[in-house]
Every structure is written in structure tokens, then in C-alpha cells.
Design a protein around this motif. Structure first.
Motif, short mmCIF file in Angstrom:
data_model
loop_
_atom_site.label_atom_id
_atom_site.label_comp_id
_atom_site.label_asym_id
_atom_site.label_seq_id
_atom_site.Cartn_x
_atom_site.Cartn_y
_atom_site.Cartn_z
N ALA A 1 20.92 -9.94 23.67
CA ALA A 1 19.75 -9.99 22.77
C ALA A 1 18.69 -8.98 23.21
O ALA A 1 17.50 -9.31 23.34
CB ALA A 1 19.17 -11.39 22.71
N SER A 2 19.12 -7.74 23.43
CA SER A 2 18.21 -6.71 23.92
C SER A 2 18.54 -5.36 23.29
O SER A 2 19.63 -5.18 22.73
CB SER A 2 18.30 -6.60 25.44
N ARG A 3 17.59 -4.44 23.38
CA ARG A 3 17.81 -3.08 22.89
C ARG A 3 18.75 -2.32 23.83
O ARG A 3 18.77 -2.57 25.04
CB ARG A 3 16.49 -2.32 22.79
N ILE A 4 19.48 -1.37 23.26
CA ILE A 4 20.25 -0.42 24.06
C ILE A 4 19.69 0.96 23.77
O ILE A 4 19.62 1.39 22.61
CB ILE A 4 21.75 -0.45 23.70
N ASN B 1 0.81 -1.22 0.00
CA ASN B 1 0.00 0.00 0.00
C ASN B 1 0.84 1.27 0.00
O ASN B 1 0.58 2.21 0.76
CB ASN B 1 -0.95 0.02 1.20
N GLY B 2 1.86 1.32 -0.85
CA GLY B 2 2.67 2.53 -0.95
C GLY B 2 3.73 2.68 0.11
O GLY B 2 4.39 3.72 0.19
N ILE B 3 3.90 1.66 0.95
CA ILE B 3 4.91 1.72 2.02
C ILE B 3 6.01 0.73 1.70
O ILE B 3 5.76 -0.47 1.52
CB ILE B 3 4.29 1.39 3.39
N VAL B 4 7.24 1.22 1.61
CA VAL B 4 8.40 0.37 1.35
C VAL B 4 9.45 0.65 2.42
O VAL B 4 9.94 1.78 2.54
CB VAL B 4 9.01 0.64 -0.05
N ILE B 5 9.77 -0.37 3.21
CA ILE B 5 10.75 -0.23 4.28
C ILE B 5 11.75 -1.37 4.18
O ILE B 5 11.37 -2.55 4.21
CB ILE B 5 10.09 -0.23 5.67
N LYS B 6 13.00 -1.03 4.07
CA LYS B 6 14.08 -2.02 4.05
C LYS B 6 14.70 -2.09 5.43
O LYS B 6 14.89 -1.06 6.08
CB LYS B 6 15.13 -1.64 3.01
N TYR B 7 15.02 -3.31 5.86
CA TYR B 7 15.60 -3.47 7.19
C TYR B 7 16.50 -4.70 7.21
O TYR B 7 16.35 -5.61 6.38
CB TYR B 7 14.49 -3.59 8.25
N PRO B 8 17.45 -4.77 8.14
CA PRO B 8 18.37 -5.90 8.17
C PRO B 8 17.84 -7.06 8.99
O PRO B 8 17.01 -6.88 9.89
CB PRO B 8 19.62 -5.30 8.83
N GLN B 9 18.33 -8.25 8.66
CA GLN B 9 18.09 -9.44 9.47
C GLN B 9 19.41 -10.18 9.62
O GLN B 9 20.27 -10.15 8.74
CB GLN B 9 17.06 -10.35 8.81
N ILE B 10 19.57 -10.85 10.75
CA ILE B 10 20.82 -11.52 11.11
C ILE B 10 20.77 -12.98 10.67
O ILE B 10 19.75 -13.66 10.86
CB ILE B 10 21.06 -11.43 12.63
N ILE B 11 21.86 -13.46 10.08
CA ILE B 11 21.98 -14.88 9.75
C ILE B 11 23.32 -15.39 10.26
O ILE B 11 24.21 -14.61 10.61
CB ILE B 11 21.86 -15.14 8.23
N LYS B 12 23.46 -16.70 10.32
CA LYS B 12 24.70 -17.38 10.68
C LYS B 12 25.15 -17.15 12.12
O LYS B 12 26.32 -17.34 12.44
CB LYS B 12 25.84 -17.01 9.71
N LEU B 13 24.25 -16.71 12.98
CA LEU B 13 24.57 -16.62 14.40
C LEU B 13 24.44 -18.02 14.99
O LEU B 13 23.43 -18.69 14.77
CB LEU B 13 23.63 -15.65 15.10
N LYS B 14 25.42 -18.47 15.74
CA LYS B 14 25.41 -19.84 16.26
C LYS B 14 24.21 -20.10 17.17
O LYS B 14 23.63 -21.18 17.15
CB LYS B 14 26.72 -20.13 16.99
N LYS C 1 18.77 -16.87 20.02
CA LYS C 1 19.15 -15.46 20.14
C LYS C 1 18.98 -14.74 18.81
O LYS C 1 18.53 -13.58 18.77
CB LYS C 1 20.61 -15.37 20.61
N GLN C 2 19.31 -15.40 17.72
CA GLN C 2 19.16 -14.81 16.40
C GLN C 2 17.69 -14.46 16.13
O GLN C 2 17.38 -13.38 15.63
CB GLN C 2 19.69 -15.77 15.33
N LYS C 3 16.79 -15.38 16.48
CA LYS C 3 15.36 -15.13 16.27
C LYS C 3 14.88 -13.94 17.11
O LYS C 3 14.10 -13.11 16.64
CB LYS C 3 14.56 -16.38 16.62
N SER C 4 15.36 -13.87 18.34
CA SER C 4 14.96 -12.78 19.22
C SER C 4 15.45 -11.44 18.70
O SER C 4 14.71 -10.45 18.67
CB SER C 4 15.52 -13.04 20.63
N LEU C 5 16.71 -11.40 18.24
CA LEU C 5 17.28 -10.16 17.71
C LEU C 5 16.56 -9.74 16.43
O LEU C 5 16.26 -8.56 16.23
CB LEU C 5 18.77 -10.34 17.46
N ASN C 6 16.27 -10.70 15.56
CA ASN C 6 15.59 -10.38 14.30
C ASN C 6 14.17 -9.87 14.55
O ASN C 6 13.66 -9.02 13.80
CB ASN C 6 15.56 -11.61 13.39
N LYS C 7 13.54 -10.39 15.59
CA LYS C 7 12.19 -9.92 15.94
C LYS C 7 12.23 -8.45 16.34
O LYS C 7 11.36 -7.66 15.95
CB LYS C 7 11.63 -10.78 17.07
N ILE C 8 13.26 -8.08 17.12
CA ILE C 8 13.41 -6.67 17.52
C ILE C 8 13.66 -5.80 16.31
O ILE C 8 13.07 -4.72 16.14
CB ILE C 8 14.55 -6.52 18.54
#
Length: 674
Positions: free
Chosen positions: A396-399, A307-320, A324-331
């Protein structure tokens, strides 16, 4: 009586004939089936024998091609027969029954083979890529390679095609996927006719039962300065200006390639969208992050579009740690899409475009900065958006800003004292328009979004780089909607800092480097920067920096000077005097080459420089320019040093023509600078 005898004789004859016919009929019911089965059996045996014989014949032809005792015409003819018949053989179903290693062994390791299976909309597709390099004693060049593609959905539907005949490229990995155009095949590998091993990426599409090479849309590629792109042909050929050897591998999510050089900081991620567009993610690679340190994970880009909204954002891969990777990506995702609930499912005439930049990325910290525009239908003008996400990778938290500093009167006085620097110089004085109470309220609530785009526009955010703490505050639209200010970590007193454990890692790199010079900006009136020989790189103890080559005047003569700068142009380190400056000048010459490499194998990256020098005389007595090489060895205390005896030998013996010459000579020496 004679009549009865005649009848009796006829009956016996009829009986005998019936028996013969009956016996023949019984044989007729059995014999044709038996003969048919026997014939099929012979045909199957024949087919098996035929394939086996063809395989053996090909191997024999390959032996003739490789036999240097044979005359060249014979070998050339056998080469043509071998490649053509190999392609025919790969079209036979029996060929897929042999494993890659079995085929390689059968052909005496003259082939390289890789097979993969891909789930597509139409079902499972198996693809095998096979390379064969002809002997240069036959072709006269090292570039004659042959590449075959074999594909099948079942063992009854096998196809093969020779897609490369005599080219230099050697495919080492590939990706198959469904796209808007159909089934696509992305090949990646090496252009080994060149040195040192540039990599290539090539696109093919399946139409009917044939692969066709397609041009790659490079319209939106943003290539960093350290890399070169050759797009004279359909494929992309990438190499780096430091002339390091390179490697290429498929990304985990299978939509592109990860390209790396010997210098581990020189990385690129090249991805392909479903529309066929190519994107090189220079901003996410460790070589090109605004501030980057060693890490054990990678970042990929995701995109929200509706609907006219385009937002690019990063996601983490290859974290052992997957949890924790899922939690960080959710944030990351939640923060990136903050405030969309009011617009995403409506036809409100809202237009939003937001992209991001990684400000700091290492084992402990990830700082992401989002910028873009927000426009509402019938509004007078668009609004410029700015917000951030800062992550503690360990927890795995915000600062948030208040986690790092005490947002109290001493911190506000520090800000208003002029020790902060506006990212946009024209906004430097605007911070003075805020009262202390206003700033305390804004910064105390920094990084705490309220839930709508309109509210985000009025909020304050923080971020951190390798050496500075950044803050954004809302401004009037006429001056940009927001303003960003940065203060160096070293300028924040300990009594203002929060969380000693975070600060010990946050500022460890910066503290070592800043103490060297004091953080003054490079005086561009005194030093002329040679942009073509200035590069982004990473050094132990300094993190992500910019190495700059400059010309300055010493005692009236133009000479060479080299520095490390941070992202804002502050001097982190001035290199020792260049060896060529001792007796020579740079009136006619210039910096020819710069390379960053651990030359003496001590785990610390060194700097190799080759520059052309002369005697500065115009007219009679002039000495034409000639090369001088120098090596700055990094020490454990993060300073750099030169070795006069080595510099003298390196240049007197003329091992100074190329970077490769320098490395080859120095690699034979035992060098310890600590």
C-alpha cells in the motif's frame, strides 16, 4: 271524576310512549355504530377474499395456458387474460405483502422476480421486476416474454406496469436512482432469443405514475474491437466477437453494470452519468488494459470538476483489505489532483483537462499514467501534461523509479546507448540532448512532485507495463512538452536493479515470454496482418498480449502465420505451422474465426483457428475454398503445440465449420499435452 280518570289514562299512555321513545333512542345510539363496524368488517373480509380469489383464479388460468391438451385458441385467450389480470393484481396493495419466493412458488416457478429498495431524495422506493415467459407452444416463438414493474413507497401507494409484451429480453438485475431527468430505472439482462446470450441494457424514466422508455445517449461510447454493439432500438445490445456466453451484474456503487464473457478477460464496465450519458470503460476492464494480469480488485473512475479543471482518476473497489483499499485510494486521489491548491478555489482563468490510462494492473502492481492539457488565460498556447502513479498493492505504498533501479552512471549509460525506445518515434533522438548529470538529477527525483502544476510540467516520471520500464522527461513545447521512453525489463542488468523482491514479481511474466523469440519487431514487409482477426488477449506466462493473424509467402505461396506481440509490436511468440498450410494455400481464402478458450480444461488458455484454404490454382483444376480448423494447445512451459491426429480427425469429419463445432467435438476427447 270522569275527567280525572281521563287524565290518569292519558298520563299512563304518555309514560308508556316516553318509555318506548327513550328505549328507541337508546337503541338508536348503539345500533348504527354497530352496523357500521360490522359492515366495515365484512368489506375487509370481502377485500381479502377478493384478492385471494383473484390470485387463485390467475393460477388456474396459468395452468390452462400451460396445458398442451387444450386447444391453441383457448390457451392464447387465457394467456392474454393472465398477463392483463396479473398487471391489475400487482396494482393492489396486498400483492406487496407476499415475498418474491412466495409469489414464484404460487405461480409454480413460471415467474422470475427480484425486489430491491432504493433511498431517493423523495424517500424510500421499493421496486419489483417480474418476468414471465409464455410457452412457445402457445406463441410459436421462444421470444415471447412479459416484464412487469411494480413500485411502492408505502403499502398504500402501490403501482404496477407491464413494460414488455412479447419481447425477447429477460431482465436479471436493475438499478434505480435520482438523476437530472428524474427517477430512472436501468434494466439489464439477457437477449436469450439469440445465442449465445448477448446482454442488453435498457433505460426507463418515471413521469407521474408511468414508466417511459428512453433512448440511451451512446455518443461517447468507445467500444473495443472485441465487442459488438446493436443500437438499432432504444436499448443497447452487447455481444463479443468470440461468441462466448455472457453475464451481467450491477456494479457495487450502483451506477452501471459489469459485463463479462466466458473468456474471463473479455470484460466491460458500462456506467451512466447523472446527465444520462453512457460510458463504456474499456480501458479499466481486464480484457482491455494495456497490460493486465490476474487481480482480486476492480477499478472505477472518479472525476474532479471545478472552476474549469476536470481530472479523471481511478479508485479501487472490492479489495478484501478495506484499510489497505482506503490507503491506496488516498494516494491515487492525492497524486491525481496534485498542484490544484493554487487554482481550485480561485478564478485564475485556468483550464485543465486530464484523463488517465492503466499501464499495468495485477495483484502486486498498479501503474497509472495521466495525460492532458493545462491552459492559463492569455497564455500563447496550452501545455501538455504528463505524470504517473505507481503503487505497490501489497505494501500500500508508492513505487518510484529509484526504488527499482540505481539511478547512477551505469543506468544512464544504458539509456544513452540506444537501448531505450521512444513511444513517439520522432522523439527518439531527443534523449541525447541531455547530459549524464542532467539525467541523473531528473531521474533521481522522478515521481516526486513539488506541489504545483507549473512544477509538475518540469518533472520526470516513471511507469511500468507488462514487459517494460517507462520514463518521461520534460521537453520544450515545440517538441511536445515531454517525451516518454521505454526499456524492456530483460535489458536491465541485475547490477542496476534495486529491490530484488519487487523485481522477482515485476519481470517474472516478461522473462518467460521474451526468451522465446528475442524481442524483434514483426516484419510487416514479410507478413501482412489481418486486422479483423487480430485481438488483445491474455495468456498465462505472457500476460497482456496482442494475437495477430497474418499472411506470409512460403515458397511463393500465400499461407497463414500467427504471432503474439507485445504493446510495442515486438514478437513474443511465433505459433507452430498451421495445419492448413501443409497441403493448401490462402490464395482465395482467409482467416474466418479465432477464439481463445481452455479447450482441454487444464487451466491454460488455447487458441482455436478456422481459416478458408484452396489449392492456389486459377482456372481449370481450381479447388474452391473450404474451411480448415486447427487448435494450438498451451503447455505448462508456456509454448503452444498442435496434435496432428486430432487436427486430421477434426477436419476429415468436418467438425470445422464453426468455433462451436470445434469445441463440441474436442470436449469429448481426453487431451493431455503436458
Amino acid at each position: 271524576m270522569n275527567y280525572l280518570k281521563y287524565c290518569r289514562t292519558c298520563c299512563v299512555l304518555l309514560l308508556l310512549i316516553s318509555c318506548v321513545v327513550l328505549n328507541g333512542c337508546m337503541k338508536g345510539q348503539y345500533s348504527p355504530a354497530t352496523e357500521t363496524n360490522h359492515a366495515l368488517s365484512l368489506q375487509n373480509d370481502d377485500k381479502t377474499i377478493s384478492y385471494s380469489k383473484k390470485l387463485d383464479t390467475l393460477v388456474k388460468k396459468l395452468h390452462i395456458v400451460n396445458d398442451e391438451n387444450k386447444d391453441s385458441d383457448t390457451r392464447q385467450n387465457k394467456l392474454e387474460e393472465f398477463t392483463q389480470e396479473l398487471n391489475l393484481l400487482l396494482n393492489e396493495p396486498e400483492s406487496v405483502e407476499m415475498k418474491d419466493e412466495e409469489l414464484v412458488e404460487k405461480f409454480d416457478n413460471n415467474l422470475t422476480i427480484l425486489t430491491k429498495s432504493f433511498p431517493l431524495k423523495s424517500g424510500q422506493l421499493n421496486v419489483r421486476v417480474m418476468n414471465y415467459r409464455a410457452p412457445k407452444t402457445v406463441t410459436g416463438t421462444i421470444g415471447d416474454k412479459y416484464t412487469f414493474i411494480q413500485w411502492w413507497s408505502s403499502k398504500q401507494l402501490v403501482h404496477a406496469q407491464m413494460i414488455e409484451n412479447g419481447g425477447p429480453e429477460l431482465t436479471t438485475d436493475f438499478v434505480v436512482r435520482d438523476s437530472d431527468q428524474g427517477i430512472q430505472l436501468w434494466l439489464g439482462g439477457y437477449v436469450s432469443i439469440y445465442h449465445p446470450d448477448p446482454v442488453f441494457v435498457d433505460l426507463w424514466e418515471l413521469s407521474g405514475q408511468k414508466w417511459t422508455e428512453k433512448s440511451i445517449n451512446v455518443g461517447k461510447i468507445k467500444l473495443p474491437d472485441a465487442w459488438e454493439l446493436n443500437e438499432d432500438i432504444d436499448e443497447l445490445i452487447l455481444e463479443n466477437r468470440q461468441h462466448d456466453s455472457m453475464s451481467i451484474e450491477v456494479l457495487d456503487h450502483g451506477d452501471g453494470f459489469f459485463i463479462n464473457s466466458d473468456d474471463s478477460e473479455q470484460n466491460l464496465i458500462i456506467e451512466f452519468s447523472k446527465s444520462g450519458e453512457v460510458r463504456i470503460n474499456s480501458e479499466y476492464s481486464t480484457a482491455l488494459n494495456t497490460h493486465s494480469e490476474r487481480q482480486s480488485f476492480e477499478l472505477i473512475q472518479e472525476e474532479y470538476s471545478k472552476n474549469g479543471i476536470v481530472i479523471k482518476y481511478p479508485q479501487i473497489i472490492k479489495l478484501k483489505d478495506i484499510a489497505k483499499q482506503k490507503s491506496l485510494n488516498k494516494i491515487l486521489k492525492a497524486d491525481a489532483l496534485e498542484g490544484l491548491q493554487n487554482y481550485a478555489d480561485s478564478n485564475a482563468g485556468v483550464h485543465v483537462e486530464i484523463d488517465y490510462e492503466i499501464k499495468r494492473e495485477n495483484e502486486r502492481f498498479l501503474s497509472v499514467q495521466y495525460t492532458g492539457i493545462h491552459y492559463v488565460k492569455d497564455a500563447a498556447y496550452p501545455t501538455h501534461m504528463f505524470y504517473t502513479t505507481n503503487l505497490d498493492m501489497k505494501q500500500a505504498s508508492r513505487i518510484r523509479l529509484r526504488d527499482l533501479v540505481k539511478v547512477e552512471k551505469p543506468f544512464i549509460e544504458l539509456i544513452k546507448s540506444g537501448k531505450i525506445t521512444a513511444v513517439q518515434p520522432e522523439q527518439q533522438g531527443l534523449i541525447g540532448d541531455f547530459t549524464k548529470d542532467d539525467l541523473i538529477q531528473l531521474l533521481t527525483n522522478a515521481d516526486v512532485t513539488k506541489g504545483s502544476l507549473a512544477e509538475v510540467e518540469m518533472e520526470s516520471f516513471s511507469y511500468f507495463t507488462n514487459d517494460s520500464l517507462g520514463m518521461s522527461v520534460p521537453m520544450a513545447h515545440v517538441v511536445g512538452d515531454h517525451a516518454e521512453y521505454e526499456i524492456r525489463f530483460a535489458q536491465i542488468p541485475e547490477n542496476i536493479r534495486q529491490n530484488e523482491e519487487l523485481w522477482s514479481e515485476l519481470s517474472s511474466v516478461e522473462d518467460q515470454s521474451v526468451s522465446t523469440v528475442g524481442g524483434e519487431k514483426l516484419n510487416t514487409d514479410q507478413y501482412e496482418i489481418e486486422e479483423s482477426q487480430s485481438f488483445q488477449t491474455t495468456f498465462e506466462g505472457f500476460g497482456k498480449v496482442r494475437f495477430v493473424s497474418t499472411y506470409g509467402y512460403s515458397e511463393g505461396f500465400r499461407k497463414f502465420f500467427f504471432f503474439l506481440l507485445d504493446g510495442q509490436g515486438h514478437m513474443l511468440y511465433p505459433f507452430p505451422d498451421f495445419y492448413g498450410n501443409r497441403e493448401w494455400v490462402a490464395r482465395y481464402g482467409g482467416v474466418e474465426a479465432v477464439a481463445f478458450k481452455d479447450v482441454n480444461k487444464d487451466g491454460l488458455k488455447d487458441v482455436i483457428i478456422i481459416a478458408k484454404v484452396d489449392n492456389g490454382i486459377h482456372g481449370p483444376g481450381r479447388v474452391d475454398q473450404f474451411p480448415i480448423a486447427d487448435i494450438y494447445f498451451q503447455k505448462k512451459n508456456k509454448t503452444f503445440t498442435t496434435l496432428s491426429a486430432l487436427d486430421e480427425a477434426l477436419n476429415d469429419q468436418e467438425h470445422n465449420q464453426t468455433i462451436k463445432d470445434v469445441i463440441q467435438y474436442v470436449s469429448k476427447q481426453r487431451i493431455n499435452v503436458n
